[in-house]
Design an enzyme around this catalytic site. Sequence first.
Site, short mmCIF file in Angstrom:
data_model
loop_
_atom_site.label_atom_id
_atom_site.label_comp_id
_atom_site.label_asym_id
_atom_site.label_seq_id
_atom_site.Cartn_x
_atom_site.Cartn_y
_atom_site.Cartn_z
CE1 TYR A 68 0.79 0.52 4.52
CE2 TYR A 68 0.06 -1.81 4.48
CZ TYR A 68 0.66 -0.79 5.07
OH TYR A 68 1.17 -0.84 6.29
CG HIS A 89 5.61 1.92 2.42
ND1 HIS A 89 4.12 1.57 2.50
CD2 HIS A 89 5.96 2.22 3.54
CE1 HIS A 89 3.74 1.80 3.86
NE2 HIS A 89 5.04 2.14 4.69
#
Length: 301
Positions: A229, A277
Amino acid sequence: MKSKERAIVSLLCATTICVSWRGFRSCSPPQDQRPCACERCLSKDDPCFMKRFNKSVEPFLSANYNLSEDDFNWWKRLQHEKGNFRTFRATVARLFLVIPLSPDVLEPSPDRCRTCAVVGNSVNLRRSHYGPLIDFHDIIIRMNAGVIKGFEADVGTRTTHRVMYPESSVDLDNTTHLVLAPFKILDLEWLTKALTTGFKGRSYAPVMVLNPAFIRYVHHTWLENKGTYPSTGFLALILALHMCDEVSVFGYGADSDGNWSHYWEKIRNKKFKTGGHPGNTEYKLIQELDQQQKLKFYTGF
């Protein structure tokens, strides 16, 4: 004959000027038709940018916003949320008993230029002397535990919005908007408790909560589902594009050795990267937006 030729030439010149002026006006609308008073506004005329930028997406939750169950099911997988959609909706309803029913945002206007500084936590800010430039902006967005004291010359002194989640929370004064980046129902419960029982003895300016659908939009449309995400920093950057007319970005990226570290810390783990990430993808997108003149990227050293 010569006078007739001169008349024809004059007519052609006048026609050319009119056509050129109409073409110019179609690219640069009059001031009263522009969405902002900046030299350059985010515009639907740029198909490359508008392929990603969706103005209709709601960045913040509000009391009147109904999150779809599909968006909820995507969001609940981020941190293996066990609660169901009904529990989520009940938690949100309780939250809006203690926070404003709608977000406190500066609305666009043809006679206003809303400027944003998004201040990341990269070590690249160290010795940058960007502080005065950062403080010059209308809205200054920081994230998580970004330190100001002792680094004012490089990072500035003002903060209007701080994007964070409970595990990285810091105390805020009553002039700074808390922007919660929720990744689970417990985060929403934490905020309700913080505002009703107190959080480190301080009160907050109006609180705003990122919409799970907005987090999904950033991950799917901007990052093309790379990584688990988006990082908090990248969420803050796309949020700024939705809140402001001009966006300046500071303090993003790895250092010269490829390490992702904070400007206020001495790095210990030199193998640390960006976790789940997609740091490199996010950084390249920032560079691309800078090249497209959709934001100004200040890289530091």
